[in-house]
Write an enzyme that holds these catalytic residues in place. Structure first.
Site, PDB file in Angstrom:
ATOM      1  N   ALA A   1       0.721  -1.248   0.045  1.00 36.01           N
ATOM      2  CA  ALA A   1       0.083  -0.105   0.012  1.00 36.01           C
ATOM      3  C   ALA A   1       0.821   1.051  -0.026  1.00 36.01           C
ATOM      4  CB  ALA A   1      -0.968   0.119   1.123  1.00 36.01           C
TER       5      ALA A   1
ATOM      6  N   ASP B   1       3.160  -9.513  12.171  1.00 33.71           N
ATOM      7  CA  ASP B   1       4.101  -8.599  11.573  1.00 33.71           C
ATOM      8  C   ASP B   1       4.561  -7.753  12.500  1.00 33.71           C
ATOM      9  OD1 ASP B   1       5.759  -8.183   9.556  1.00 33.71           O
ATOM     10  OD2 ASP B   1       4.534  -6.769   8.563  1.00 33.71           O
TER      11      ASP B   1
END
Length: 661
Positions: free
Chosen positions: A2, A116
């Site tokens: 993104a 993450d």
């Protein structure tokens, strides 16, 4: 995955960060699944209301471009702090990791896994904003990895390889302990300024995570207390069964280490022993035989320091612990302090044979054995007392039991925790239908768990029953905010026509407002499409009766006018307004023109009129004159009769024949 843009929210007049998914992630048909997963995970992340979590405000799809509107954090990442400050003192490192663990703990309680955790996903606001630490991108890795194969040669490994837990590399599965492992690696990096495992390729680094323990930080930075090394070792244990069960447990251990650092403790063997993840000793049933062997053999002064084994809380095995020096010295002294034997004043007889007793041993042997027995018994008793006392202290005596506060009020819980010489902290409250508002839903550690004085008990209070709020007449965005604020998930919107509520306003919800739900349940918003358009239809050439019945069923108002039409039969519709194919709304007017048939006129009397006068009279009446001569025509130029006869009604425009003589 993104790009992130600073943007302005015009509805709420605030600055936000808009994360726009790259187009390639949702172009193909198969990637529609990704968009759906992304939306689900974004909604789940939006339920996290925690001061150390980057808030998710909104989510949308603009012509296939999926985006998130999130809290804008002006500042830098933890990666920048590591580059500037590491290696840093343990107290500073723990102060930075603590809010990260607090955010992860809130997520783990809500059933979310970050997947993450890395310094790049930890944001630190500017000093003028308070320097607050916030964790970003909850759940996004799951949205990407749902259909991804976790192998070394095919697909990708979700998460930066330097922070991957071994089970992610080997099995491709993650739970809360994978986040704990990544947090432990981050703590190591804060303490040392280095990553624990380096390699020329990502595969090489992943291999080291699987086959090599994270080294103690003190190996790179001497002076780090052993209990800090033990904390890092516990968090990064390769066997996930030895790691804390979730970030909340690790946060509890971080608090204990922080308290020790605040008190200036250089070494705390008890705390180190509690945190150490590995057990490196023999089975407990070997202890007695080891002690007997030790007692039966006199230890030389250069013999290695004796060790014994004690259980470690929360670990499946034990580790060697040195015996206190006083016990070691006492053992040596008791072995050495045998009663001295009388020495002969002169040289021994040259050929004096030894005196042999009935058992074949002389008096000297009997004397040594008789003196040696009590000494060995004392040594064995001392060892048994030392082992038993140490085990009792390490495994039980120094602990206290956490109070049971579930179901109690906030005030009672505070009093109970403080009376137990413990500290209390409050997690984000949750909705719970079974626990009254303000009462305790859960506590960590739970009631009866063994804790040390000064430990923190984290209490979660109830917000009471979760009732669907009333959102009628709000905008759809505002209704979503209301529902997510009470920990509900927003499903697909339902569009319905309404004669009373303007388009784009909310009509209600499914389930309806006031319904009792549980946290995380899905609620659909019913949005007004405005007034329902009604097709008028095509009525030209049809009878008035047909049109009237149909338009009344459609709740339209019929207005008619009549007109003569020589070509359209009486009672048949000549024209309509609006035109065929148009729409109207309920109770609006539809105008129809209905044929009265042809207009009838009376044939005027023109007998004895001159030809021209008669023709003009017929034309004035709307008729068409046609001249014809009588059989007895004399050329006089007078009309003697008409066909049709005078006084007859005929359609206007009809032809009338005049006969002339």
């Amino acid at each position: 995955m993104a790009s992130v843009h600073e943007a302005h929210d015009v509805r709420l007049d605030r600055t936000v960060a808009v994360k726009i998914m790259h187009a390639g992630l949702s172009d193909s048909d198969s990637d529609h699944d990704f968009a759906d997963r992304f939306v689900r995970e974004a909604r789940a992340a939006a339920r996290l209301s925690h001061p150390n979590v980057v808030a998710v405000y909104d989510q949308g799809d603009d012509d296939g471009t999926v985006f998130l509107a999130m809290e804008l954090v002006s500042g830098h990442t933890l990666r920048d702090t590591i580059a500037k400050e590491s290696p840093m003192p343990p107290a500073r490192a723990l102060a930075l990791i603590e809010p990260v663990l607090s955010a992860l703990a809130a997520a783990h309680r809500a059933g979310l896994i970050h997947r993450d955790v890395k310094p790049e996903n930890v944001l630190i606001s500017d000093e003028q904003s308070g320097g607050q630490v916030k964790v970003a991108d909850f759940g996004l890795a799951k949205a990407i990895s749902a259909d991804t194969q976790h192998t070394a040669t095919q697909g990708v490994l979700i998460g930066t390889v330097s922070y991957l837990a071994p089970e992610l590399v080997v099995e491709g599965r993650a739970d809360a302990r994978a986040d704990v492992y990544a947090a432990g690696v981050m703590l190591y990096e804060l303490l040392t300024g280095e990553k624990p495992h380096e390699g020329e390729t990502p595969i090489a680094v992943a291999y080291k995570h699987v086959h090599h323990d994270v080294p103690p930080p003190s190996a790179l930075v001497p002076g780090i207390p052993p209990y800090v090394d033990a904390l890092v070792a516990r968090a990064t244990a390769r066997d996930r069964a030895l790691r804390p069960a979730d970030a909340g447990v690790l946060l509890h251990q971080v608090h204990r280490v922080s308290h020790a650092l605040d008190r200036g403790v250089r070494d705390d063997p008890e705390l180190t022993l509690d945190l150490a993840p590995h057990l490196l000793t023999r089975e407990r049933d070997d202890l007695d035989s080891d002690a007997a062997l030790f007692a039966d053999q006199r230890l030389p002064r250069d013999h290695p320091e004796p060790t014994t084994t004690l259980p470690v809380l929360g670990a499946p095995t034990t580790r060697p612990v040195p015996l206190p020096p006083r016990i070691d010295q006492r053992v040596d002294q008791r072995v050495d302090q045998r009663p001295p034997q009388a020495q002969p004043s002169g040289p021994p007889p040259r050929h004096q044979p030894p005196r042999v007793g009935p058992t074949g041993s002389g008096p000297a042997g009997r004397s040594r054995r008789s003196r040696r027995g009590p000494v060995l018994l004392v040594v064995a008793l001392v060892l048994a007392l030392a082992v038993g006392g140490g085990a009792f202290w390490y495994g039980w005596a120094r602990y206290t039991a956490a109070p049971t506060v579930v179901g109690e009020s906030r005030a009672v819980a505070i009093a109970a925790v403080e009376d137990a010489d413990l500290q209390i902290a409050f997690a984000e409250p949750v909705y719970d239908s079974d626990v009254p508002e303000g009462a305790v839903v859960s506590a960590d550690p739970a009631g009866g768990a063994q804790v040390l004085p000064g430990d923190v008990v984290t209490v979660t209070l109830s917000l009471g029953k979760l009732i669907v709020p009333e959102v009628r007449d709000l905008t759809e965005d505002a209704a979503q905010d209301e529902l997510m604020a009470v920990q509900l998930e927003v499903g697909e919107s339902i569009g319905r026509y309404s004669e009373t509520v303007a388009a784009d306003s909310v009509l209600g919800t499914v389930p309806k407002a006031g319904a009792e739900l549980s946290s995380g349940d899905t609620v659909q918003i019913v949005v007004s499409l405005g007034r329902r358009p009604i097709k008028v239809g095509s009525w030209v050439g049809k009878t008035l009766e047909e049109a009237t019945a149909a338009l009344e069923r459609r709740n339209l108002v019929l207005q008619t006018t009549e007109a003569f039409d020589a070509e359209v039969p009486q009672g048949t519709i000549i024209s309509q307004d609006p035109a065929p194919g148009s729409t109207r709304f309920r109770d609006e007017v539809v105008s129809l023109v209905v044929s009265k048939g042809p207009e009838m006129v009376e044939v005027p009397r023109v007998n004895l009129f001159g030809v021209e006068a008669a023709e003009q009279a017929l034309r004035d009446a709307g008729l068409v004159p046609q001249r014809s001569e009588e059989d007895d025509y004399y050329g006089l130029g007078f009309v003697v009769r008409t066909d049709p006869e005078a006084g007859t009604s005929v359609p206007k425009g009809s032809t009338v024949t005049i006969y002339v003589v």
